[in-house]
Motif scaffolding. Sequence first.
Motif, PDB file in Angstrom:
ATOM      1  N   MET A   7       0.752  -1.210  -0.138  1.00  0.00           N
ATOM      2  CA  MET A   7      -0.112   0.094   0.001  1.00  0.00           C
ATOM      3  C   MET A   7       0.860   1.335  -0.012  1.00  0.00           C
ATOM      4  O   MET A   7       1.760   1.354   0.884  1.00  0.00           O
ATOM      5  CB  MET A   7      -0.902   0.042   1.308  1.00  0.00           C
ATOM      6  N   ASN A   8       0.141   2.140  -0.775  1.00  0.00           N
ATOM      7  CA  ASN A   8       1.216   3.438  -0.825  1.00  0.00           C
ATOM      8  C   ASN A   8       1.096   4.026   0.471  1.00  0.00           C
ATOM      9  O   ASN A   8       0.000   4.062   1.166  1.00  0.00           O
ATOM     10  CB  ASN A   8       0.313   4.321  -1.943  1.00  0.00           C
ATOM     11  N   GLN A   9       2.169   4.786   1.097  1.00  0.00           N
ATOM     12  CA  GLN A   9       1.952   5.240   2.451  1.00  0.00           C
ATOM     13  C   GLN A   9       1.659   6.821   2.645  1.00  0.00           C
ATOM     14  O   GLN A   9       1.999   7.253   3.620  1.00  0.00           O
ATOM     15  CB  GLN A   9       3.644   4.751   2.959  1.00  0.00           C
ATOM     16  N   LYS A  10       1.217   7.240   1.796  1.00  0.00           N
ATOM     17  CA  LYS A  10       1.124   8.865   1.968  1.00  0.00           C
ATOM     18  C   LYS A  10      -0.358   9.171   1.709  1.00  0.00           C
ATOM     19  O   LYS A  10      -0.972   8.781   0.672  1.00  0.00           O
ATOM     20  CB  LYS A  10       2.060   9.662   0.973  1.00  0.00           C
ATOM     21  N   LEU A  11      -0.893  10.250   2.303  1.00  0.00           N
ATOM     22  CA  LEU A  11      -2.257  11.080   1.814  1.00  0.00           C
ATOM     23  C   LEU A  11      -2.068  11.527   0.574  1.00  0.00           C
ATOM     24  O   LEU A  11      -0.946  12.175   0.439  1.00  0.00           O
ATOM     25  CB  LEU A  11      -2.523  11.930   2.932  1.00  0.00           C
ATOM     26  N   THR A  12      -2.885  11.570  -0.363  1.00  0.00           N
ATOM     27  CA  THR A  12      -2.749  12.189  -1.515  1.00  0.00           C
ATOM     28  C   THR A  12      -2.956  13.767  -1.302  1.00  0.00           C
ATOM     29  O   THR A  12      -3.721  14.053  -0.217  1.00  0.00           O
ATOM     30  CB  THR A  12      -3.955  11.853  -2.429  1.00  0.00           C
ATOM     31  N   HIS A  13      -2.306  14.652  -2.119  1.00  0.00           N
ATOM     32  CA  HIS A  13      -2.477  16.208  -2.095  1.00  0.00           C
ATOM     33  C   HIS A  13      -1.674  16.698  -0.574  1.00  0.00           C
ATOM     34  O   HIS A  13      -1.944  17.673  -0.233  1.00  0.00           O
ATOM     35  CB  HIS A  13      -3.815  16.429  -2.102  1.00  0.00           C
ATOM     36  N   VAL A  14      -1.111  15.882   0.300  1.00  0.00           N
ATOM     37  CA  VAL A  14      -0.388  16.433   1.363  1.00  0.00           C
ATOM     38  C   VAL A  14       1.116  16.271   1.237  1.00  0.00           C
ATOM     39  O   VAL A  14       1.677  15.250   0.823  1.00  0.00           O
ATOM     40  CB  VAL A  14      -0.898  15.705   2.554  1.00  0.00           C
ATOM     41  N   ARG A  15       1.704  17.558   1.092  1.00  0.00           N
ATOM     42  CA  ARG A  15       3.182  17.606   1.218  1.00  0.00           C
ATOM     43  C   ARG A  15       3.961  17.036   2.538  1.00  0.00           C
ATOM     44  O   ARG A  15       3.406  16.758   3.319  1.00  0.00           O
ATOM     45  CB  ARG A  15       3.641  19.017   0.931  1.00  0.00           C
ATOM     46  N   GLY A  30       3.096  18.360   5.634  1.00  0.00           N
ATOM     47  CA  GLY A  30       1.698  18.263   6.178  1.00  0.00           C
ATOM     48  C   GLY A  30       0.667  19.185   5.461  1.00  0.00           C
ATOM     49  O   GLY A  30      -0.478  19.353   5.730  1.00  0.00           O
ATOM     50  N   SER A  81      -1.363   4.210 -12.728  1.00  0.00           N
ATOM     51  CA  SER A  81      -1.690   3.067 -11.719  1.00  0.00           C
ATOM     52  C   SER A  81      -2.774   1.834 -12.262  1.00  0.00           C
ATOM     53  O   SER A  81      -2.970   1.180 -11.599  1.00  0.00           O
ATOM     54  CB  SER A  81      -2.519   3.688 -10.642  1.00  0.00           C
ATOM     55  N   ALA A 130      -1.656  20.872   2.732  1.00  0.00           N
ATOM     56  CA  ALA A 130      -2.608  20.371   1.624  1.00  0.00           C
ATOM     57  C   ALA A 130      -2.246  21.368   0.319  1.00  0.00           C
ATOM     58  O   ALA A 130      -2.264  22.624   0.449  1.00  0.00           O
ATOM     59  CB  ALA A 130      -3.810  20.401   1.666  1.00  0.00           C
TER      60      ALA A 130
END
Lengths: 160, 160, 160, 160, 160, 160
Positions: free
Chosen positions: F1-9, F12, F154, F14
């Motif tokens: 699983m990808n480990q990062k929230l989308t759109h968050v640098r 932290g 993807s 957005a």
Amino acid sequence: MNQKLTHVRGDGSAQMVDISAKDVTERKAAATTVVTTTEEVTAMLAENSLAKGDALGTARIAGIMAAKRTSELVPLCHPLPIAKVTVDLEVDTPKPGQVLITAEVKTTGRTGVEMEALTAASVAGLTLYDMIKGVHREAVITETKVLAKSGGASGDWSRA
Amino acid sequence: MNQKLTHVRGDGSAQMVDISAKDVTERKAAATTVVTTTEEVTAMLAENSLAKGDALGTARIAGIMAAKRTSELVPLCHPLPIAKVTVDLEVDTPKPGQVLITAEVKTTGRTGVEMEALTAASVAGLTLYDMIKGVHREAVITETKVLAKSGGASGDWSRA
Amino acid sequence: MNQKLTHVRGDGSAQMVDISAKDVTERKAAATTVVTTTEEVTAMLAENSLAKGDALGTARIAGIMAAKRTSELVPLCHPLPIAKVTVDLEVDTPKPGQVLITAEVKTTGRTGVEMEALTAASVAGLTLYDMIKGVHREAVITETKVLAKSGGASGDWSRA
Amino acid sequence: MNQKLTHVRGDGSAQMVDISAKDVTERKAAATTVVTTTEEVTAMLAENSLAKGDALGTARIAGIMAAKRTSELVPLCHPLPIAKVTVDLEVDTPKPGQVLITAEVKTTGRTGVEMEALTAASVAGLTLYDMIKGVHREAVITETKVLAKSGGASGDWSRA
Amino acid sequence: MNQKLTHVRGDGSAQMVDISAKDVTERKAAATTVVTTTEEVTAMLAENSLAKGDALGTARIAGIMAAKRTSELVPLCHPLPIAKVTVDLEVDTPKPGQVLITAEVKTTGRTGVEMEALTAASVAGLTLYDMIKGVHREAVITETKVLAKSGGASGDWSRA
Amino acid sequence: MNQKLTHVRGDGSAQMVDISAKDVTERKAAATTVVTTTEEVTAMLAENSLAKGDALGTARIAGIMAAKRTSELVPLCHPLPIAKVTVDLEVDTPKPGQVLITAEVKTTGRTGVEMEALTAASVAGLTLYDMIKGVHREAVITETKVLAKSGGASGDWSRA
């Protein structure tokens, strides 16, 4: 003549049809409308225009901005990367007491810009009416129509 | 006759004029437009409409939604708390091959809703054109006009 | 001095605060901004303006329309029934090579219109920059500020 | 120096000019603005930010969303397929009591994104003012300007 | 039980019904939705939130802004002068791996704000999904519903 | 699983992330939602639909129009040139007393259209609720989820 309403599927439902297989080409369209009022009113518009006034300029800007929002207003229109919009207003044309509004729109996209040109002309006409309604409530917006289009699979067309 | 363009100040500049001293009253307006096409097309619209189709319903919804956005489209219109919008479409009226669109708008506010009614009728007309342009590109939107208004200091009015 | 950020709750979260207990009163605000460019550019703007040009008029209309959309742009602003918006542009004011933009907004509502006046001035300034950027990319929009406000519980205020 | 106002035709009228002959290239722009307030206020912003607060985050989101609506706000801007927007806010920069806002925008399109970057910075600044106006009504948004641009026929540029 | 669909006239057509005879009263509504994801994801949201992150704050702002645009999205909703919107997000509530979103809206107007509360909760949920879809595409937005309403002729109500 | 929230640098915050290096490909997504009400209500919807009524058609149009405004509603979504949107409503599916809403969206662009499909389904669901709330306030919008997507780096995916 094509035998089907645009945007309506076989089951009668309205849908935003698939344009992804259409070519990206340069497409243009022109549309006009006429605001029919009195010569007294067109004289006021001409005078305002001469004297640094904003009357015609406001209608022009409203039309240009509306062209960019066509796909928000007309439910089944596709959003398009609009490359050009011009709106011109001619006072006492085609007849005294009338204002002829001509809109031209250009895109490089997958579908035509007739609706954008019509929307620009219509909203410019509505804005002009908004400014003259205090002096001539009876004014009428008439003859809103596509003049010509070019580009795309259906080819070039202009009103006979 | 009133001698001044609406929304234009003494220096000729376009401004959104002050309505705060006007009374909050119930105000109504009705406007119409006519889409002039062929009897072949109005037959398709009628048939789609009979068979659970969305053609006329889509134009109606587009008109209603546009009424709510009038002050975004027409630069000098005041935003108003719209209390009612209806849009009706009559096929083969006033003549065969035509569609008559009538919009009625109501508010309780400080200025009238003529522009909202005109915008609803216009955008319903544009949406109808968008659906018929594949079969009849030559269709014309004509006679966009205010039918009647009531409420406010200028009193009731209806087109003679 | 009030000790709390506006629109921020005790837990630090941003919310659109409740104004329903505030009185409906007439409220006004004025804001200004200055576009600082060169005298060469302000001469072009003045000349365009004299010659039936739309340069300043376009910025004015953009500012007026933006005032009506303030609550869409500024997340925690309440929508208000705007009763008046004027935008004025003065070329070579306060100094040669500058354009002073003044916006005035009025409502009869439950909260003030400072944000609407600031938004009108800012977007008029952005629009002016858009027209001069081809000749003077270095132009700067500066001194965007509220000049005065009146109405509401916090009373009248004007910048010292 | 280029001798013509952007978006203004020979007859002085404002139009959305034709960009269809321009190349589709990657284009970037950065713009900044500064909100000048007091150290007391920037301390509140910093504290809110540390404590899970939304103050700076709300301004950032407002700026990002505004960038996407630039062509709706600035009348003669072309709609562009925006590929990136970042907005950063630095408290007590460049001086104590100030907030520096930097916006960067990227597209792959036919015209530049200076206006999008400026609009993002401006609306982030307006949103910050909206949150601090309860404690410091005198705050000023200043120095809104393009920092740098790249891509397109006019080449790269950055403020000296 | 009332026997008629809301907004549908006797002839089956959808219309924006007349609310002008309804009283202007204070009206409130609350709605919730639940985003069901994994505990791994809610841990990321909590951690981002602790560390000055914007994840939950962005969803909150999106919900608040959407509430103000409800009448643009839902065709037959009346525009209302929204007086308050709050959106709260609770991580690992009602169960681990879930986020409960609660929106509260208030107005002083002629019709209720259930749709505004539902729209705020829904768009906050969509925004949260947008941020977690990279890590958990299977997340589901579920149980979007009105919790309670008060004010207006139909009286107070809350879900049993 | 990808480990990062989308759109968050990394910090932290957005941001609207850069998609300019992604390929322009054809991308599709489908999403569904279910409105759970009573069989009495679904019977009304079916009857209205049979009798030239607009109930389902209005929800369809609302969903289609909302898809086009996704990037205005969801703060970190990129604007995309949407090529197709269809929204279908099935009464008494998957169970009696329910309405299944399915939205399909297509683009040729640099990022996927999952959010557009979800937004179309959600807003169609909200619009349906708006029409049935007078007869069944307890109705719930549930199971809003992405069904499948294709195109992009993807790869293709469909819910197990």
